[in-house]
Design an enzyme around this catalytic site. Structure first.
Site, mmCIF file in Angstrom:
data_model
loop_
_atom_site.group_PDB
_atom_site.id
_atom_site.type_symbol
_atom_site.label_atom_id
_atom_site.label_comp_id
_atom_site.label_asym_id
_atom_site.label_seq_id
_atom_site.Cartn_x
_atom_site.Cartn_y
_atom_site.Cartn_z
ATOM 1 N N SER A 34 0.793 -1.180 -0.067
ATOM 2 C CA SER A 34 -0.092 0.116 -0.046
ATOM 3 C C SER A 34 0.947 1.238 -0.027
ATOM 4 O O SER A 34 0.260 2.429 -0.330
ATOM 5 C CB SER A 34 -1.073 0.150 1.275
ATOM 6 O OG SER A 34 -0.233 -0.257 2.356
ATOM 7 N N ASP A 323 -3.634 7.968 7.841
ATOM 8 C CA ASP A 323 -4.503 6.823 8.597
ATOM 9 C C ASP A 323 -3.757 6.023 9.438
ATOM 10 O O ASP A 323 -2.691 6.271 9.827
ATOM 11 C CB ASP A 323 -5.119 6.244 7.426
ATOM 12 C CG ASP A 323 -4.592 5.238 6.542
ATOM 13 O OD1 ASP A 323 -3.419 5.138 7.096
ATOM 14 O OD2 ASP A 323 -5.146 4.544 5.641
ATOM 15 N N HIS A 326 -0.725 4.340 7.312
ATOM 16 C CA HIS A 326 0.078 5.129 6.000
ATOM 17 C C HIS A 326 0.499 6.585 6.532
ATOM 18 O O HIS A 326 -0.561 7.187 7.264
ATOM 19 C CB HIS A 326 -0.759 5.014 4.795
ATOM 20 C CG HIS A 326 -1.348 3.764 4.620
ATOM 21 N ND1 HIS A 326 -2.474 3.365 4.913
ATOM 22 C CD2 HIS A 326 -0.539 2.605 3.978
ATOM 23 C CE1 HIS A 326 -2.619 1.839 4.693
ATOM 24 N NE2 HIS A 326 -1.275 1.564 3.902
#
Length: 363
Positions: A34, A323, A326
């Site tokens: 991610s 978040d 991340h």
């Protein structure tokens, strides 16, 4: 005639500056999780790891793209520094190729991004979420070569960016029932997969290989999801496992030129630089390096951003984390600058700017 020397001087300076800006390499192939995923997962049916909803993407794209931050990732900034467009998600390109259904169509000259959020180095990591493992990402790259969608010159004259392993370590603590391996055995298995990846991608033609170690996963807001993880400080147990993996990874990267003639391995010092930024927040313009800008629960790390009842901070640029897992776009920008033009404490043996300009044998 009096103005001619000045014109010549101006042109000389202009060309010198242009040479510095215009990278020799104009193509990047991206693999990982991610940190780098530009939206591949949103094309995968039944994939449970998604960021294709608001407020993801709100600070730059002003719409969700599938990136797990509020704007651009490190890969996007590197592309901008190279003067090329952002790499498209493989899944998007793949769908286009399927519609045309014929071999020999070349993919974009600026490269392609295979990264899949939630994936790890181990094939079993988050497999129940239908993510694309790094092994399958490599098979996707190999498939493009097999069907003549990639020119050999582009393969040789590209940078390969790899960031994976964070999800493996997080899963070891979050879902301990999924493995019977000790910490050492688990890390060694991760390193073996990394070694296999480097070996295979070299044989496919890669020569400029940049691999990024794991950051301090014990400090992310999402650590609150791990049983008995501390809230008021980083988890030393998790961070120690990250450091153990990183030691082995750096040894592997150092061996690349010796083991693979004509190739160079580059290592970004992610862990130490994350801690440097977190230890000096005001120096780097952060007001909060512990909580997520977007989420819910303790540290805003209990809920994913965009979930029901999530909270959103007023200024994401002041937050290190966007978040629960991340970094914010601003954090990614700072890291991209370090990786592109930093010194040995940020990236070694050379930075990405040098890697983009250097002439390698067989490339």
């Amino acid at each position: 005639m009096g103005r001619l020397p000045h014109l010549i001087l101006f042109l000389g300076i202009y060309l010198a500056v242009l040479a510095l800006v215009d990278a020799n390499v104009k193509s990047v192939f991206v693999f990982g999780d991610s940190q780098f995923d530009p939206g591949n997962n949103k094309y995968i049916k039944d994939c449970g790891v998604q960021a294709n909803f608001t407020p993801y993407g709100s600070s730059f794209f002003h719409t969700p793209t599938g990136r797990f931050t509020n704007g651009r990732t490190v890969v996007d900034f590197i592309a901008q520094y190279m003067g090329i467009k952002f790499q498209k998600p493989f899944q998007e390109v793949h769908q286009r190729l399927q519609k045309r259904s014929r071999k020999g169509i070349l993919i974009p000259a600026n490269g392609i991004n295979f990264a899949s959020a939630g994936s790890g180095l181990l094939p079993t990591t988050n497999d129940y979420e239908k993510v694309t493992t790094i092994q399958v990402q490599l098979q996707q790259f190999q498939g493009l070569i097999k069907h003549n969608h990639l020119h050999k010159k582009q393969i040789a004259k590209s940078i390969y960016l790899v960031a994976s392993g964070s999800n493996d370590i997080f899963s070891y603590y979050f879902l301990p029932q999924t493995t019977n391996l000790t910490k050492q055995e688990y890390v060694h298995a991760m390193l073996q997969e990394t070694s296999n990846f480097v070996d295979k991608i070299y044989k496919l033609g890669a020569r400029r290989i940049a691999i990024f170690p794991i950051g301090p996963m014990g400090c992310i807001p999402g650590r609150v999801l791990i049983n008995k993880a501390p809230i008021n400080r980083c988890s030393g147990i998790v961070n120690n496992m990250c450091k153990y993996y990183n030691v082995g990874l750096k040894r592997l990267i150092s061996s690349i030129p010796r083991k693979y003639p004509g190739a160079i391995g580059v290592c970004g010092e992610v862990y130490n630089n994350v801690q440097k930024l977190r230890a000096n927040p005001k120096l780097y313009g952060f007001s909060n390096v512990s909580e997520a800008c977007c989420g819910g629960g303790p540290l805003n790390g209990m809920l994913q951003c965009g979930s029901p009842n999530y909270k959103l901070c007023k200024n994401p640029n002041e937050y290190f984390y966007w978040d629960f897992f991340h970094p914010s776009e601003r954090t990614y920008r700072l890291f991209a600058k370090m990786l592109w033009a930093g010194g040995k404490k940020e990236i070694w043996p050379i930075n990405l700017k040098t890697l983009a300009h250097i002439t390698l044998p067989f490339s």
